[in-house]
Motif scaffolding. Structure first.
Motif, short mmCIF file in Angstrom:
data_model
loop_
_atom_site.label_atom_id
_atom_site.label_comp_id
_atom_site.label_asym_id
_atom_site.label_seq_id
_atom_site.Cartn_x
_atom_site.Cartn_y
_atom_site.Cartn_z
N TYR A 11 32.04 20.22 50.83
CA TYR A 11 31.42 18.92 51.08
C TYR A 11 30.08 19.07 51.79
CZ TYR A 11 35.86 16.66 49.95
OH TYR A 11 37.01 16.23 49.32
N CYS A 12 30.11 19.63 53.01
CA CYS A 12 28.90 19.65 53.83
C CYS A 12 28.13 20.98 53.75
CB CYS A 12 29.24 19.33 55.29
SG CYS A 12 30.25 20.58 56.14
N GLU A 14 28.58 23.66 55.40
CA GLU A 14 28.62 24.45 56.63
C GLU A 14 29.69 25.55 56.52
OE1 GLU A 14 26.69 24.24 59.40
OE2 GLU A 14 25.52 22.69 58.41
N CYS A 36 32.87 18.47 59.11
CA CYS A 36 32.73 17.11 58.57
C CYS A 36 34.06 16.36 58.44
CB CYS A 36 32.01 17.12 57.23
SG CYS A 36 32.95 17.84 55.87
#
Length: 62
Positions: A11-12, A14, A36
């Motif tokens: 998703y993010c 990271e 997240c």
């Protein structure tokens, strides 16, 4: 025993560190991203030498 393993959140993006349970050879489960908080679908497999292979996907893509 647990094995630390780093992946990129689908998703993010990271990097998050997972603790993998090496007592089970093949696993599929949902874990929230530590950054997240979105649910990642994880597929974990350990080879004969105990080296993990991890695939992470968005929960809605699994």
């Amino acid at each position: 025993m647990t094995v630390p393993y780093r992946i990129d959140c689908p998703y993010c993006g990271e990097v998050v560190e997972l603790l993998l349970d090496d007592s089970v050879d093949d696993q599929c489960y949902i874990e929230d991203c530590a950054v997240c908080c979105r649910p990642m679908a994880l597929a974990v497999a350990f080879d004969a030498d105990g080296v993990p292979r991890v695939q992470a996907a968005r929960e809605d893509e699994s």
